[in-house]
Scaffold this motif. Structure first.
Motif, mmCIF file in Angstrom:
data_model
loop_
_atom_site.group_PDB
_atom_site.id
_atom_site.type_symbol
_atom_site.label_atom_id
_atom_site.label_comp_id
_atom_site.label_asym_id
_atom_site.label_seq_id
_atom_site.Cartn_x
_atom_site.Cartn_y
_atom_site.Cartn_z
ATOM 1 N N UNK A 16 0.860 -1.321 -0.080
ATOM 2 C CA UNK A 16 0.023 -0.087 0.071
ATOM 3 C C UNK A 16 0.619 1.403 0.085
ATOM 4 N N UNK A 17 2.205 1.328 -0.316
ATOM 5 C CA UNK A 17 2.845 2.466 -0.452
ATOM 6 C C UNK A 17 3.946 2.298 -1.232
ATOM 7 N N UNK A 18 3.915 3.366 -2.194
ATOM 8 C CA UNK A 18 5.024 3.182 -3.270
ATOM 9 C C UNK A 18 6.375 3.480 -2.884
ATOM 10 N N UNK A 19 7.430 2.987 -3.603
ATOM 11 C CA UNK A 19 8.862 3.972 -3.637
ATOM 12 C C UNK A 19 9.791 3.361 -2.528
ATOM 13 N N UNK A 20 9.228 2.683 -1.443
ATOM 14 C CA UNK A 20 10.086 2.097 -0.460
ATOM 15 C C UNK A 20 9.882 0.952 0.075
ATOM 16 N N UNK A 21 10.868 0.042 0.234
ATOM 17 C CA UNK A 21 10.789 -1.372 0.681
ATOM 18 C C UNK A 21 10.841 -1.150 2.434
ATOM 19 N N UNK A 22 11.736 -0.510 2.963
ATOM 20 C CA UNK A 22 11.897 -0.374 4.310
ATOM 21 C C UNK A 22 11.704 1.237 4.462
ATOM 22 N N UNK A 23 11.179 1.662 5.645
ATOM 23 C CA UNK A 23 11.100 3.105 6.197
ATOM 24 C C UNK A 23 11.385 3.140 7.484
ATOM 25 N N UNK A 24 11.920 4.444 7.763
ATOM 26 C CA UNK A 24 12.218 4.588 9.177
ATOM 27 C C UNK A 24 10.833 5.329 9.648
ATOM 28 N N UNK A 25 10.300 4.480 10.571
ATOM 29 C CA UNK A 25 9.058 4.981 11.311
ATOM 30 C C UNK A 25 9.420 5.420 12.953
ATOM 31 N N UNK A 26 8.532 5.904 13.382
ATOM 32 C CA UNK A 26 8.648 6.513 14.872
ATOM 33 C C UNK A 26 7.699 6.188 15.702
ATOM 34 N N UNK A 27 7.881 5.573 16.966
ATOM 35 C CA UNK A 27 7.043 5.254 17.823
ATOM 36 C C UNK A 27 7.217 6.269 19.244
ATOM 37 N N UNK A 28 5.956 6.733 19.638
ATOM 38 C CA UNK A 28 5.798 7.667 20.665
ATOM 39 C C UNK A 28 4.844 7.388 21.414
ATOM 40 N N UNK A 29 5.085 7.603 22.890
ATOM 41 C CA UNK A 29 4.233 7.558 24.053
ATOM 42 C C UNK A 29 4.337 8.626 25.017
ATOM 43 N N UNK A 30 3.331 9.097 25.419
ATOM 44 C CA UNK A 30 3.287 10.371 26.139
ATOM 45 C C UNK A 30 2.524 10.035 27.505
ATOM 46 N N UNK A 31 3.082 10.062 28.782
ATOM 47 C CA UNK A 31 2.366 9.788 29.851
ATOM 48 C C UNK A 31 1.264 10.576 30.061
ATOM 49 N N UNK A 32 0.919 11.704 29.363
ATOM 50 C CA UNK A 32 -0.073 12.719 29.669
ATOM 51 C C UNK A 32 -1.272 12.160 28.803
ATOM 52 N N UNK A 33 -1.114 11.089 27.747
ATOM 53 C CA UNK A 33 -2.106 10.218 27.348
ATOM 54 C C UNK A 33 -1.528 8.960 27.280
ATOM 55 N N UNK A 34 -1.991 8.427 28.617
ATOM 56 C CA UNK A 34 -1.261 7.056 28.933
ATOM 57 C C UNK A 34 -2.053 5.722 28.268
ATOM 58 N N UNK A 35 -3.103 5.855 27.627
ATOM 59 C CA UNK A 35 -3.577 4.687 27.099
ATOM 60 C C UNK A 35 -3.124 4.640 25.585
ATOM 61 N N UNK A 36 -2.434 5.436 25.067
ATOM 62 C CA UNK A 36 -2.076 5.684 23.538
ATOM 63 C C UNK A 36 -0.949 5.496 23.164
ATOM 64 N N UNK A 37 -0.603 5.133 22.236
ATOM 65 C CA UNK A 37 0.723 4.933 21.375
ATOM 66 C C UNK A 37 0.692 5.671 19.964
#
Length: 138
Positions: A16-37
């Motif tokens: 579902x996305x063109x041009x790249x086989x491997x991509x640099x993604x970023x995960x983030x977690x914020x304690x102010x929104x503790x249920x979400x990633x």
């Protein structure tokens, strides 16, 4: 102590996305929104050519490294002995990425050190959130 955790991960794009086989993604977690990633993908990896950020439950990611979970826009399941599959469903299409399970487990461990599973409610500002919600109601 920081209340935000960010971790770069390498996502292997399957569909579902063109041009790249491997991509640099970023995960983030914020304690102010503790249920979400949050997981963000750079502009070159998206169909729209802009950075895309998905927000979903930390519990979904936690469970998804060991069993197939999710029935909505985000689905997570183990793949082989060292990968986890994340599926992102949108009206424009579906993106499927593989991420090393060890990277996800390290991120989840760091987030649990910040806010232990089951204690998320202790980090929610119910009064502040309710005031924000009702601010324009009157």
């Amino acid at each position: 102590m920081s209340i935000v955790i960010e971790q770069a991960v390498e996502a292997r794009l399957v569909a579902a996305a063109p041009r790249m086989a491997s991509i640099p993604a970023r995960l983030a977690y914020d304690a102010r929104d503790p249920f979400a990633v949050r997981m963000s993908f750079p502009a070159p990896a998206t169909l729209e050519g802009v950075e895309v950020c998905w927000t979903f439950a930390r519990e979904l990611l936690t469970s998804g490294v060991t069993e197939a979970v999710g029935a909505g826009d985000v689905r997570v399941r183990p793949y082989g002995y060292d990968r986890t599959v994340l599926e992102f469903h949108a009206p424009e299409g579906t993106a499927i990425v593989h991420i090393r399970t060890g990277e996800l487990e390290r991120f989840l461990s760091d987030s649990a050190a910040l806010v232990p599973a089951g204690e998320e409610y202790l980090h929610v500002d119910m009064d502040g959130d309710l005031a924000e919600l009702l601010r324009d109601a009157f």
